[in-house]
Design a protein around this motif. Structure first.
Motif, PDB file in Angstrom:
ATOM      1  N   TYR A 178      -1.444  -4.735   8.883  1.00  0.00           N
ATOM      2  CA  TYR A 178      -1.071  -4.312   7.532  1.00  0.00           C
ATOM      3  C   TYR A 178      -1.089  -5.496   6.566  1.00  0.00           C
ATOM      4  N   ASP A 179      -0.541  -6.638   7.004  1.00  0.00           N
ATOM      5  CA  ASP A 179      -0.485  -7.817   6.125  1.00  0.00           C
ATOM      6  C   ASP A 179      -1.884  -8.263   5.715  1.00  0.00           C
ATOM      7  N   SER A 180      -2.814  -8.240   6.672  1.00  0.00           N
ATOM      8  CA  SER A 180      -4.189  -8.631   6.356  1.00  0.00           C
ATOM      9  C   SER A 180      -4.823  -7.669   5.364  1.00  0.00           C
ATOM     10  N   LEU A 181      -4.612  -6.381   5.566  1.00  0.00           N
ATOM     11  CA  LEU A 181      -5.173  -5.375   4.658  1.00  0.00           C
ATOM     12  C   LEU A 181      -4.593  -5.520   3.253  1.00  0.00           C
ATOM     13  N   GLN A 182      -3.293  -5.777   3.154  1.00  0.00           N
ATOM     14  CA  GLN A 182      -2.678  -5.943   1.845  1.00  0.00           C
ATOM     15  C   GLN A 182      -3.258  -7.141   1.105  1.00  0.00           C
ATOM     16  N   GLU A 183      -3.467  -8.238   1.823  1.00  0.00           N
ATOM     17  CA  GLU A 183      -4.034  -9.428   1.194  1.00  0.00           C
ATOM     18  C   GLU A 183      -5.458  -9.171   0.710  1.00  0.00           C
ATOM     19  N   LEU A 184      -6.234  -8.454   1.494  1.00  0.00           N
ATOM     20  CA  LEU A 184      -7.640  -8.235   1.172  1.00  0.00           C
ATOM     21  C   LEU A 184      -7.829  -7.164   0.101  1.00  0.00           C
ATOM     22  N   MET A 185      -7.055  -6.089   0.180  1.00  0.00           N
ATOM     23  CA  MET A 185      -7.242  -4.961  -0.739  1.00  0.00           C
ATOM     24  C   MET A 185      -6.344  -5.019  -1.963  1.00  0.00           C
ATOM     25  N   GLY A 186      -5.209  -5.683  -1.826  1.00  0.00           N
ATOM     26  CA  GLY A 186      -4.184  -5.582  -2.856  1.00  0.00           C
ATOM     27  C   GLY A 186      -3.209  -4.474  -2.475  1.00  0.00           C
ATOM     28  N   ILE A 205      -3.903  -0.647  -3.853  1.00  0.00           N
ATOM     29  CA  ILE A 205      -5.054   0.035  -3.235  1.00  0.00           C
ATOM     30  C   ILE A 205      -4.785   0.281  -1.752  1.00  0.00           C
ATOM     31  N   TYR A 206      -4.152  -0.679  -1.096  1.00  0.00           N
ATOM     32  CA  TYR A 206      -3.833  -0.518   0.328  1.00  0.00           C
ATOM     33  C   TYR A 206      -2.922   0.690   0.538  1.00  0.00           C
ATOM     34  N   LEU A 207      -1.841   0.786  -0.260  1.00  0.00           N
ATOM     35  CA  LEU A 207      -0.900   1.904  -0.107  1.00  0.00           C
ATOM     36  C   LEU A 207      -1.572   3.240  -0.421  1.00  0.00           C
ATOM     37  N   LEU A 219      -3.751   4.140   2.505  1.00  0.00           N
ATOM     38  CA  LEU A 219      -2.911   4.516   3.646  1.00  0.00           C
ATOM     39  C   LEU A 219      -2.384   5.936   3.468  1.00  0.00           C
ATOM     40  N   GLU A 220      -1.953   6.256   2.256  1.00  0.00           N
ATOM     41  CA  GLU A 220      -1.427   7.592   1.966  1.00  0.00           C
ATOM     42  C   GLU A 220      -2.511   8.662   2.100  1.00  0.00           C
ATOM     43  N   ARG A 221      -3.738   8.341   1.722  1.00  0.00           N
ATOM     44  CA  ARG A 221      -4.846   9.311   1.793  1.00  0.00           C
ATOM     45  C   ARG A 221      -5.443   9.420   3.189  1.00  0.00           C
ATOM     46  N   GLY A 222      -4.985   8.593   4.123  1.00  0.00           N
ATOM     47  CA  GLY A 222      -5.500   8.651   5.484  1.00  0.00           C
ATOM     48  C   GLY A 222      -6.793   7.883   5.683  1.00  0.00           C
ATOM     49  N   ILE A 223      -7.232   7.153   4.650  1.00  0.00           N
ATOM     50  CA  ILE A 223      -8.437   6.331   4.784  1.00  0.00           C
ATOM     51  C   ILE A 223      -8.154   5.167   5.731  1.00  0.00           C
ATOM     52  N   ILE A 224      -6.934   4.632   5.633  1.00  0.00           N
ATOM     53  CA  ILE A 224      -6.464   3.658   6.621  1.00  0.00           C
ATOM     54  C   ILE A 224      -5.532   4.401   7.565  1.00  0.00           C
ATOM     55  N   GLU A 225      -5.831   4.307   8.844  1.00  0.00           N
ATOM     56  CA  GLU A 225      -5.043   5.023   9.845  1.00  0.00           C
ATOM     57  C   GLU A 225      -4.595   4.053  10.921  1.00  0.00           C
ATOM     58  N   ALA A 226      -3.322   4.125  11.295  1.00  0.00           N
ATOM     59  CA  ALA A 226      -2.794   3.264  12.346  1.00  0.00           C
ATOM     60  C   ALA A 226      -2.025   4.116  13.344  1.00  0.00           C
ATOM     61  N   SER A 227      -2.295   3.878  14.612  1.00  0.00           N
ATOM     62  CA  SER A 227      -1.601   4.650  15.639  1.00  0.00           C
ATOM     63  C   SER A 227      -1.640   3.914  16.967  1.00  0.00           C
ATOM     64  N   PRO A 228      -0.704   4.210  17.862  1.00  0.00           N
ATOM     65  CA  PRO A 228      -0.750   3.593  19.201  1.00  0.00           C
ATOM     66  C   PRO A 228      -2.008   4.012  19.941  1.00  0.00           C
TER      67      PRO A 228
END
Length: 308
Positions: free
Chosen positions: A176-184, A187-189, A192-201
């Motif tokens: 998440y930290d890397s994505l925030q730095e790269l995207m801002g 845009i990152y949030l 993430l809300e639209r499901g374009i970025i997905e994180a799961s175990p």
């Protein structure tokens, strides 16, 4: 050239084991071996050349030049700069900083699945995320999928309060930290809300087909062979995967085989895959981290020989 309070000279001294003293007309370099003096001289000449050409110079670059003094002629900094991956939200170019990182970036560009192993601080995860963001910005993929095996490094996170996403967040924080730095952040949030970025175990990948996506499996040294096979067979149409891990920091229970080590043995001749080993010299964090990694590797090597 020297930096505030001769800070850049101190970086070169620390990296190469030399003593550098400025005086009115130049610098005096002292060392116990001639090759140390020559390496320091090469680094200083490169820095002066960059200043004369009006190129950007910062402490991180001086660290890189010092750490890679022996290979400057083979892979000059200009060659690395030409391989810019993307630009962060604040306008900073993300580039490979070492020959090993350049090899890693090129492997991700040419292969559908890339395996990267190496110690902490070598940029395994950050460069994979940067490549994912670049592919998304260029509309090469529609989603970025992040996954990790849910194995705690000596701590138990299972009793954290909240829903599933809240329990996942501690595992995914470095990504998440890397994505925030790269995207801002904004845009990152939104992504993430639209499901374009997905994180799961990793366990939640079973049964899925992941298409039009850039997929990153982080901390893969904590997968079992069964989990690794399951993950690698999720790859769908127009997708790429990057598998990263540090095989010196395996947190699996005793008796469980490492899926990352097993995959290298099974798949090393399969076309379309790349395997990259980042080394101690590819560490781009604080120079102290590089010395810590070297100390651990030296100690573990001695212990292994004792036990044989």
């Amino acid at each position: 050239m020297c930096g505030s309070l001769n800070r850049r000279l101190a970086i070169i001294e620390d990296a190469l084991g030399v003593e550098i003293k400025p005086f009115e007309d130049g610098l005096i370099i002292r060392a116990s071996q001639q090759d140390q003096i020559e390496q320091a001289q090469e680094v200083i000449n490169r820095i002066i050349d960059m200043i004369n050409k009006g190129q950007d110079l910062n402490d991180h670059l001086v660290v890189w030049l010092s750490q890679n003094s022996e290979s400057l002629s083979a892979v000059p900094y200009e060659a690395l700069k030409q391989n810019s991956i993307c630009v962060t939200a604040k306008g900073r170019q993300v580039i490979p900083r070492t020959p090993g990182q350049l090899e890693y970036v090129n492997a991700m560009r040419r292969s559908l699945i890339t395996f990267a192993t190496g110690p902490a601080g070598t940029g395994k995860t950050y460069l994979a995320v940067a490549m994912a963001v670049n592919a998304f910005r260029n509309r090469e993929v529609e989603r970025i999928i992040l996954t990790r095996p849910a194995v705690e490094a000596g701590e138990n996170l299972g009793f954290l309060p909240g829903d599933l996403q809240s329990k996942i967040d501690p595992y995914m924080r470095p990504l998440y930290d890397s994505l925030q730095e790269l995207m801002g952040l904004e845009i990152y949030l939104r992504n993430l809300e639209r499901g374009i970025i997905e994180a799961s175990p990793l366990a939640y990948m079973r049964g899925r087909t992941l298409s039009n996506a850039w997929i990153i499996l982080d901390e893969a040294q904590n997968t079992t062979p069964e989990q690794m096979k399951m993950f690698l067979t999720r790859l769908g149409e127009n997708s790429r995967a990057v598998v990263t891990g540090d095989i010196t920091q395996i947190d699996l229970p005793p008796g469980r085989r490492c899926g990352l080590i097993h995959a290298r043995k099974v798949l090393h001749r399969v076309p379309g895959l790349s395997f990259v080993d980042l080394k101690e010299k590819d560490v781009v964090r604080n120079p102290l981290v590089q010395r810590i990694v070297a100390a651990y590797e030296s100690y573990e090597s001695v212990e292994t020989k004792k036990n044989q």
